[in-house]
Design an enzyme around this catalytic site. Structure first.
Site, mmCIF file in Angstrom:
data_model
loop_
_atom_site.group_PDB
_atom_site.id
_atom_site.type_symbol
_atom_site.label_atom_id
_atom_site.label_comp_id
_atom_site.label_asym_id
_atom_site.label_seq_id
_atom_site.Cartn_x
_atom_site.Cartn_y
_atom_site.Cartn_z
ATOM 1 N N GLY A 10 -12.177 -10.384 -13.746
ATOM 2 C CA GLY A 10 -12.529 -10.040 -15.017
ATOM 3 C C GLY A 10 -13.748 -11.335 -14.361
ATOM 4 N NE ARG A 14 -9.940 -15.114 -23.168
ATOM 5 C CZ ARG A 14 -8.866 -14.366 -22.520
ATOM 6 N NH1 ARG A 14 -7.746 -14.855 -23.265
ATOM 7 N NH2 ARG A 14 -8.248 -13.353 -21.449
ATOM 8 C CG ASN A 172 3.885 -10.295 -19.626
ATOM 9 O OD1 ASN A 172 4.592 -9.952 -18.578
ATOM 10 N ND2 ASN A 172 2.692 -9.677 -19.153
ATOM 11 C CG ASN A 230 -6.649 -16.908 -21.267
ATOM 12 O OD1 ASN A 230 -6.820 -16.116 -19.603
ATOM 13 N ND2 ASN A 230 -5.454 -16.698 -21.615
ATOM 14 N NE ARG A 302 -18.449 -37.271 -2.605
ATOM 15 C CZ ARG A 302 -20.154 -37.778 -1.098
ATOM 16 N NH1 ARG A 302 -20.591 -38.758 -1.669
ATOM 17 N NH2 ARG A 302 -20.641 -36.389 -0.477
ATOM 18 C CE LYS A 320 -21.156 -37.558 3.790
ATOM 19 N NZ LYS A 320 -22.428 -37.223 4.252
HETATM 20 C C1 UD1 Z 1 -2.856 -10.702 -19.087
HETATM 21 C C2 UD1 Z 1 -1.713 -10.022 -19.983
HETATM 22 C C3 UD1 Z 1 -0.224 -11.216 -20.596
HETATM 23 C C4 UD1 Z 1 0.035 -11.965 -20.771
HETATM 24 C C5 UD1 Z 1 -1.036 -13.081 -19.881
HETATM 25 C C6 UD1 Z 1 -0.254 -14.031 -18.764
HETATM 26 C C7 UD1 Z 1 -2.272 -8.080 -20.266
HETATM 27 C C8 UD1 Z 1 -2.327 -6.568 -21.530
HETATM 28 N N1 UD1 Z 1 -2.169 -8.779 -20.554
HETATM 29 O O1 UD1 Z 1 -3.138 -11.378 -20.659
HETATM 30 O O2 UD1 Z 1 0.404 -10.163 -21.571
HETATM 31 O O3 UD1 Z 1 0.768 -12.696 -21.173
HETATM 32 O O4 UD1 Z 1 -2.351 -11.915 -18.918
HETATM 33 O O5 UD1 Z 1 -0.509 -14.237 -17.868
HETATM 34 O O6 UD1 Z 1 -2.085 -7.286 -19.004
HETATM 35 N N2 UD1 Z 1 -8.527 -8.088 -15.186
HETATM 36 C C9 UD1 Z 1 -9.103 -7.632 -14.279
HETATM 37 N N3 UD1 Z 1 -10.053 -6.655 -14.606
HETATM 38 C C10 UD1 Z 1 -9.712 -6.072 -15.580
HETATM 39 C C11 UD1 Z 1 -9.185 -7.726 -16.507
HETATM 40 C C12 UD1 Z 1 -8.526 -8.326 -16.068
HETATM 41 O O7 UD1 Z 1 -9.425 -8.175 -12.815
HETATM 42 O O8 UD1 Z 1 -10.596 -4.682 -15.683
HETATM 43 C C13 UD1 Z 1 -7.945 -9.805 -14.162
HETATM 44 C C14 UD1 Z 1 -8.592 -10.922 -14.647
HETATM 45 O O9 UD1 Z 1 -9.187 -11.298 -14.036
HETATM 46 C C15 UD1 Z 1 -7.549 -11.956 -14.510
HETATM 47 C C16 UD1 Z 1 -6.337 -11.031 -14.370
HETATM 48 O O10 UD1 Z 1 -6.666 -9.628 -14.798
HETATM 49 O O11 UD1 Z 1 -7.453 -12.628 -13.181
HETATM 50 C C17 UD1 Z 1 -5.458 -11.138 -16.177
HETATM 51 O O12 UD1 Z 1 -6.594 -11.191 -17.166
HETATM 52 P P1 UD1 Z 1 -7.018 -11.730 -18.363
HETATM 53 O O13 UD1 Z 1 -7.798 -11.246 -19.896
HETATM 54 O O14 UD1 Z 1 -6.939 -13.163 -18.511
HETATM 55 O O15 UD1 Z 1 -4.994 -11.226 -19.391
HETATM 56 P P2 UD1 Z 1 -4.370 -12.132 -20.513
HETATM 57 O O16 UD1 Z 1 -5.400 -11.722 -22.448
HETATM 58 O O17 UD1 Z 1 -4.512 -13.480 -20.679
HETATM 59 CA CA CA Z 2 -4.958 -14.924 -18.458
#
Ligand code: UD1
Ligand code: CA
Length: 419
Positions: A10, A14, A172, A230, A302, A320
């Protein structure tokens, strides 16, 4: 057999940053490194990391960790990311491995918790297991919906939740164990009909549960462990929690931290017994401090710094990439950069190691028992011999080494007494 898959493709929208989220530093180490480190003690047979956004940068940050990189070209959601990761798992005989899937933004989960989740998964012969936690403030997490009998029947994202679902406090965490075959079977059954139009990993869990596959949950007691990152505010919060954990560990081991609230010690710092860290001190990753040392208040150590036993580093001192020998004192207002200081040396107030000439960094050596007077500037490269003395305010020019036992004074420093 267990295989780990970390989801790190991802962008981290945010965070509002050019840097991919998993590379944002948390106490001196990128977020992803913390997650890799928590899974490491489980000795996974294969470590898969799913990357996508700025993937070359993520890959370059972890050159030697034996990672299998899987690419997710477009970020279609966590299930799609997990699928990309699962595709990279190398077949081993006809085994159906346990796949531990971790979101890449959960830096505080302890290895003990992952072990407990896995043990429970194996003990209960579940097909899927998820880590959950009861949170006082569950906003931002998927909520775990249970039937009257207590079985998991849904996991609902904040954005898809109605008012009553939002009241559920069990969340979750974002860490799962799947039987590989079960993941593959139920991945095919999910769709993108949700508020974000994404393929949700949580839906794979729910589909398996609905089809009667055994879904186990393991509840982690400590809220702090499940902090996700996030946003930058959550990063700062995670940093605070991890900092407290690190400091607590030092104190348990026999190191005094006078004021944890104002002490900032990064991941991977070694401090010897009976040492004492005074308030407003910042110590970077990789620094090593011996036994019975004193550091601070207002000290800044450092990377590349090693303080031997009995060292005393006082206020407004920055060090350092330097070694400081046994029993040596650098008490007030000094900069020590690229230095090698011997044992029982006194570095006077206001001493500066002028290590940088505008082009390159150079080394300064101060040998055992030397006395560097207040306000001395040592222009590197230069060596101060053992037992030598520099007068207050002297400027020792580069390559004008001071012989053992000599006394130099003035600007530029001249020898007034030979040994
Ligand atoms: C996710 C969970 C949610 C949980 C929360 C807590 C889902 C649908 N939701 O939401 O239930 O409570 O985490 O940790 O899974 N990522 C990818 N590819 C993508 C999308 C995301 O690699 O297409 C990775 C992101 O880089 C991240 C992780 O998956 O490391 C979680 O994604 P994120 O967008 O943070 O999910 P949340 O909305 O927090
Ligand atoms: Ca997350």
């Amino acid at each position: 057999m267990i295989v780990s898959v970390i989801l790190a493709a991802g962008k981290g929208t945010r965070m509002h940053s050019d840097l991919p989220k998993v590379l944002h530093p948390l106490l001196g180490a990128p977020l992803l490194e913390h997650v890799l480190d928590s899974a490491e003690p489980l000795s996974p047979a294969q470590k898969v990391v799913v990357i996508g956004h700025a993937r070359q940068h993520v890959q370059a940050a972890f050159p030697a960790r034996g990672i299998t990189w899987a690419v997710q070209d477009t970020q279609l959601g966590t299930a799609h990311a997990a699928h990309c990761g699962v595709e990279a798992i190398l077949p081993v005989r006809d085994e159906d491995p346990h796949v531990l899937i971790l979101n890449g933004d959960l830096p505080l989960v302890r290895p003990e918790t992952l072990k407990a989740l896995l043990d429970e998964h194996v003990r209960s012969e579940a097909k899927v297991s998820i880590l959950t936690c009861d949170l006082q403030a569950p906003a931002g997490y998927g909520r775990v919906v249970r039937s009257k009998e207590g079985f998991v029947v849904g996991i609902v994202e904040e954005k898809d939740a109605d008012a009553s679902t939002k009241l559920i406090q069990e969340v979750n965490v974002g860490i799962y164990v799947f039987r590989l075959s079960v993941f593959k079977e139920f991945y095919k059954r999910i769709g993108r009909e949700n508020a974000q139009g994404e393929l949700y990993l949580t839906d794979v869990v729910v589909q398996a549960a609905r089809a009667g596959r055994k879904v186990a949950t393991f509840k982690v007691a400590c809220e702090r462990e499940v902090a996700q990152v996030n946003s930058r505010a959550e990063l700062a919060r995670a940093s605070q929690l991890l900092r407290e954990r690190i400091l607590d560990n030092y104190m348990l081991e026999g190191i005094s931290i006078d004021d944890p609230a104002s002490t900032y010690i990064e991941k991977g710092v070694r401090i010897g017994l009976e040492s004492r860290i005074y308030p407003f001190t910042v110590i970077h990753r990789g620094v090593e401090i011996g036994e019975r040392c004193e550091v601070g208040p207002f000290a800044h150590l450092r990377s590349g710094t090693r303080i031997a036993d009995g060292g005393s580093i006082g206020n407004f001192v920055e060090i350092k990439n330097s070694t400081v020998g046994i029993g040596t004192k650098v008490r007030h207002l000094a900069y020590v950069g690229d230095g090698e200081i011997g044992a029982h040396v006194n570095i006077g107030a206001g001493t500066i190691f002028a290590n940088y000439d505008g082009k390159a960094k150079h080394k300064t050596v101060v040998k055992d028992g030397a006395f560097v007077g207040s306000g001395t500037v040592l222009v590197a490269p230069v060596t101060i011999g053992s037992g030598a003395v520099t007068g207050a305010g002297s400027v020792v020019l580069r390559n004008h080494d001071v012989a053992d036992g000599d006394v130099v004074v003035g600007v530029p420093a001249k020898t007034i007494k030979r040994n």
